[in-house]
Design a protein around this motif. Structure first.
Motif, PDB file in Angstrom:
ATOM      1  N   ARG A 112      12.437  -3.459  -8.635  1.00  0.00           N
ATOM      2  CA  ARG A 112      11.684  -3.221  -8.023  1.00  0.00           C
ATOM      3  C   ARG A 112      11.845  -1.643  -8.216  1.00  0.00           C
ATOM      4  NH1 ARG A 112      13.569  -2.846  -2.350  1.00  0.00           N
ATOM      5  NH2 ARG A 112      15.397  -3.431  -2.250  1.00  0.00           N
ATOM      6  N   CYS A 113      12.937  -1.111  -8.880  1.00  0.00           N
ATOM      7  CA  CYS A 113      13.087   0.215  -8.458  1.00  0.00           C
ATOM      8  C   CYS A 113      11.367   0.687  -9.391  1.00  0.00           C
ATOM      9  CB  CYS A 113      13.856   0.422  -9.572  1.00  0.00           C
ATOM     10  SG  CYS A 113      13.515  -0.121 -11.897  1.00  0.00           S
ATOM     11  N   TYR A 114      10.876  -0.262 -10.173  1.00  0.00           N
ATOM     12  CA  TYR A 114       9.472   0.196 -10.383  1.00  0.00           C
ATOM     13  C   TYR A 114       8.616   0.088  -9.529  1.00  0.00           C
ATOM     14  CZ  TYR A 114      11.416   0.429 -14.792  1.00  0.00           C
ATOM     15  OH  TYR A 114      11.952   0.232 -16.166  1.00  0.00           O
ATOM     16  N   ASP A 115       9.233  -0.344  -8.199  1.00  0.00           N
ATOM     17  CA  ASP A 115       7.730  -0.451  -7.179  1.00  0.00           C
ATOM     18  C   ASP A 115       8.315  -0.318  -5.797  1.00  0.00           C
ATOM     19  OD1 ASP A 115       5.101  -1.556  -6.036  1.00  0.00           O
ATOM     20  OD2 ASP A 115       6.261  -3.757  -5.790  1.00  0.00           O
ATOM     21  N   LEU A 116       8.813   1.132  -5.572  1.00  0.00           N
ATOM     22  CA  LEU A 116       9.747   0.993  -4.376  1.00  0.00           C
ATOM     23  C   LEU A 116       9.487   0.396  -3.180  1.00  0.00           C
ATOM     24  CD1 LEU A 116      12.555   1.772  -4.169  1.00  0.00           C
ATOM     25  CD2 LEU A 116      12.335   3.974  -4.414  1.00  0.00           C
ATOM     26  N   ARG A 117       8.374   1.346  -3.137  1.00  0.00           N
ATOM     27  CA  ARG A 117       7.365   1.792  -1.317  1.00  0.00           C
ATOM     28  C   ARG A 117       5.973   2.481  -2.190  1.00  0.00           C
ATOM     29  NH1 ARG A 117       7.750   6.670   1.221  1.00  0.00           N
ATOM     30  NH2 ARG A 117       7.104   5.420   3.059  1.00  0.00           N
ATOM     31  N   PRO A 118       5.026   2.246  -1.210  1.00  0.00           N
ATOM     32  CA  PRO A 118       3.949   2.615  -1.128  1.00  0.00           C
ATOM     33  C   PRO A 118       4.022   4.173  -1.289  1.00  0.00           C
ATOM     34  CG  PRO A 118       4.067   1.340   0.501  1.00  0.00           C
ATOM     35  CD  PRO A 118       5.139   1.544   0.143  1.00  0.00           C
ATOM     36  N   HIS A 178       8.207  -3.411   0.996  1.00  0.00           N
ATOM     37  CA  HIS A 178       6.996  -3.697   0.116  1.00  0.00           C
ATOM     38  C   HIS A 178       7.262  -4.076  -1.636  1.00  0.00           C
ATOM     39  CE1 HIS A 178       4.249  -1.594  -2.439  1.00  0.00           C
ATOM     40  NE2 HIS A 178       4.713  -1.385  -3.463  1.00  0.00           N
ATOM     41  N   ALA A 179       6.170  -4.517  -1.700  1.00  0.00           N
ATOM     42  CA  ALA A 179       5.948  -5.615  -3.400  1.00  0.00           C
ATOM     43  C   ALA A 179       4.549  -5.927  -3.524  1.00  0.00           C
ATOM     44  CB  ALA A 179       6.709  -6.767  -3.029  1.00  0.00           C
ATOM     45  N   THR A 180       3.902  -4.812  -4.547  1.00  0.00           N
ATOM     46  CA  THR A 180       2.322  -4.933  -5.172  1.00  0.00           C
ATOM     47  C   THR A 180       2.664  -6.480  -5.617  1.00  0.00           C
ATOM     48  OG1 THR A 180       2.842  -2.543  -5.962  1.00  0.00           O
ATOM     49  CG2 THR A 180       1.040  -3.619  -6.826  1.00  0.00           C
ATOM     50  N   ALA A 181       1.444  -6.813  -5.311  1.00  0.00           N
ATOM     51  CA  ALA A 181       0.516  -8.310  -5.441  1.00  0.00           C
ATOM     52  C   ALA A 181       1.320  -7.902  -7.554  1.00  0.00           C
ATOM     53  CB  ALA A 181      -0.561  -8.678  -5.668  1.00  0.00           C
ATOM     54  N   SER A 182       1.216  -9.636  -7.601  1.00  0.00           N
ATOM     55  CA  SER A 182       1.664  -9.763  -9.097  1.00  0.00           C
ATOM     56  C   SER A 182       1.598 -11.341  -9.380  1.00  0.00           C
ATOM     57  CB  SER A 182       3.348  -9.525  -9.389  1.00  0.00           C
ATOM     58  OG  SER A 182       4.739  -9.917  -9.021  1.00  0.00           O
ATOM     59  N   VAL A 183       1.762 -11.193 -10.592  1.00  0.00           N
ATOM     60  CA  VAL A 183       1.402 -12.974 -11.558  1.00  0.00           C
ATOM     61  C   VAL A 183       2.553 -12.890 -11.949  1.00  0.00           C
ATOM     62  CG1 VAL A 183       0.082 -14.677 -12.224  1.00  0.00           C
ATOM     63  CG2 VAL A 183      -0.783 -12.821 -10.627  1.00  0.00           C
ATOM     64  N   GLN A 232       5.655   5.303  -3.918  1.00  0.00           N
ATOM     65  CA  GLN A 232       6.823   5.895  -5.153  1.00  0.00           C
ATOM     66  C   GLN A 232       6.883   4.886  -6.017  1.00  0.00           C
ATOM     67  OE1 GLN A 232       9.320   7.419  -1.091  1.00  0.00           O
ATOM     68  NE2 GLN A 232      10.603   7.268  -2.988  1.00  0.00           N
ATOM     69  N   SER A 233       5.768   4.235  -6.075  1.00  0.00           N
ATOM     70  CA  SER A 233       5.925   2.695  -6.722  1.00  0.00           C
ATOM     71  C   SER A 233       4.597   3.248  -8.326  1.00  0.00           C
ATOM     72  CB  SER A 233       4.922   1.907  -6.856  1.00  0.00           C
ATOM     73  OG  SER A 233       4.537   0.935  -7.057  1.00  0.00           O
ATOM     74  N   LEU A 234       5.198   2.943  -9.256  1.00  0.00           N
ATOM     75  CA  LEU A 234       5.248   3.359 -11.072  1.00  0.00           C
ATOM     76  C   LEU A 234       4.624   2.232 -10.982  1.00  0.00           C
ATOM     77  CD1 LEU A 234       5.461   4.508 -13.247  1.00  0.00           C
ATOM     78  CD2 LEU A 234       7.389   3.668 -14.113  1.00  0.00           C
ATOM     79  N   VAL A 235       4.171   1.391 -10.628  1.00  0.00           N
ATOM     80  CA  VAL A 235       3.281   0.511 -11.029  1.00  0.00           C
ATOM     81  C   VAL A 235       2.178  -0.091 -10.041  1.00  0.00           C
ATOM     82  CG1 VAL A 235       2.797  -2.231  -9.723  1.00  0.00           C
ATOM     83  CG2 VAL A 235       5.380  -1.792 -11.504  1.00  0.00           C
ATOM     84  N   GLN A 236       2.147   0.868  -9.285  1.00  0.00           N
ATOM     85  CA  GLN A 236       0.885   1.144  -8.703  1.00  0.00           C
ATOM     86  C   GLN A 236       0.092   2.490  -8.850  1.00  0.00           C
ATOM     87  OE1 GLN A 236       1.773   1.476  -4.291  1.00  0.00           O
ATOM     88  NE2 GLN A 236       1.447  -0.478  -3.526  1.00  0.00           N
ATOM     89  N   HIS A 237       0.944   3.293  -9.892  1.00  0.00           N
ATOM     90  CA  HIS A 237      -0.235   4.418  -9.987  1.00  0.00           C
ATOM     91  C   HIS A 237      -0.289   3.641 -11.611  1.00  0.00           C
ATOM     92  CE1 HIS A 237       0.050   8.638 -12.066  1.00  0.00           C
ATOM     93  NE2 HIS A 237       0.427   7.831 -13.235  1.00  0.00           N
TER      94      HIS A 237
END
Length: 367
Positions: free
Chosen positions: A65-71, A27-32, A73-78
């Protein structure tokens, strides 16, 4: 007679796990990428014109990516879903060429630069810092060393303060006292640091029961793709752990572990001392009930070392060291406390609790 549905799922999962590319894609949430440099890649998640800026700072020797582990379980997405302007700092990998880097490199250079850049990108707004494990230590030291930085608040997930309250480190503390600083200096100079395989092995050792029972766990859950995917995400995370630079590991061993200086509120680096009393922003500290690396008493000690903070909040949530940050229950526990704190870090203390000038504040747990 054909195979049952359960047997078919088990066969598919076994093939994916042991032969194929895995149960689910990494998993990797889209980023710039909004800034880059040695050990300082800064990524933005979500829209550039989103709300209040949050900067997530990783620990050393752990992938960002501890902050974006998987769908799920992603603090980033939250945080993106709650409308915040999310940035993650990535230190990248470490090797022998980084052996001269110490805490000062992050506290005086990398972290302040990232804070200033996020504030600039977000129209000059103050930045809410959040960090896991040793990342929280970096944030606290940075805020203390540079009180003029545009920091609105600090949230520390599983950041130990009192290393004497970590039973797992007891033998290391005892050994450090025996061999002394000169011997440790010689070893770290010779090795150039702690290589990634040793860091990965050490992290696995903190969950020895999980490692020993892994074959039985896989066999018992072979038809459950969701459970296997969660295990796989943790395995991938552990496999990506980088090493420690030699100088920083030496400082961590002698200053934090053996001398236990964080618990005194004053940390000495060479001819300089950083005083945590100089942290003047609200702080939230979260401890996992089953955390071996940062047990509750080790984290709770934060309440006595931040007398300059106007508001220090402490919460105990379910979970292990990684679980309190990215476990399935995090959304309703640690993330809920975190987002409530971000809404107003300086909110009045709830009735019946105490806390100002560094006292620990306890508020009701989320269901």
């Amino acid at each position: 007679m054909g195979l049952s549905g359960t047997a078919q799922r088990a066969l598919r999962n076994a093939w994916a796990l042991f032969v194929g590319d895995g149960i689910e894609p990494q998993h990797a949430t889209a980023s710039v990428v909004v800034a880059d440099g040695p050990h300082r890649t800064l990524r933005r998640y979500g829209e550039s014109d989103a709300g209040a800026p949050v900067l997530l700072v990783p620990p050393l020797a752990a992938p960002a990516r501890c902050y974006d582990l998987r769908p799920g379980q992603s603090l980033v997405q939250h945080l993106v879903e709650t409308g915040r302007n999310v940035h993650v700092l990535d230190f990248g990998t470490m090797d022998r060429s980084d052996r001269h880097l110490g805490f000062e490199h992050w506290v005086d250079d990398i972290v302040p630069e990232a804070i200033a850049r996020v504030a600039e990108l977000c129209g000059g707004r103050d930045v809410d810092l959040a960090a896991w494990s040793l990342g929280g230590t970096l944030c606290l030291l940075t805020a203390a060393a540079h009180p003029g930085l545009p920091i609105r608040s600090i949230t520390a997930f599983g950041t130990p303060i009192d290393y004497e309250r970590i039973p797992f480190l007891g033998p290391a503390r005892h050994l450090g006292r025996i061999v002394g600083e000169p011997a440790l200096t010689a070893v770290t100079h010779l090795l150039g640091g702690v290589p990634a395989p040793l860091v990965q092995l050490g992290y696995r050792a903190t969950a020895l029961e999980r490692e020993l029972t892994r074959p039985w766990f896989v066999a018992r859950n072979l038809a459950d793709a969701g459970t296997l995917a969660r295990m796989e995400a943790i395995d991938r995370f552990q496999a990506d752990m980088p090493g420690y630079p030699g100088r920083l590991f030496h400082q961590m061993a002698m200053r934090l572990t053996v001398a236990n200086e964080l618990a005194t509120g004053r940390v000495r680096f060479e001819d300089r001392t950083i005083d945590l009393a100089d942290v003047t922003v609200p702080v939230l500290a979260l401890a996992g009930s089953d955390d071996v690396l940062a047990p509750v008493p080790a984290v709770e000690a934060i309440g006595r070392v931040l007398p300059g903070s106007p508001h220090v909040r402490f919460e105990v949530v379910p979970g292990s060291h990684l679980g309190l940050l990215a476990g399935l229950a995090a959304r309703g526990t640690s993330w809920a406390h975190f987002t409530e704190f971000l809404d107003d870090p300086a909110a009045p203390v709830p009735p019946g609790t105490t806390g100002s000038g560094g006292d620990v504040v306890r508020v009701p747990e989320f269901p």
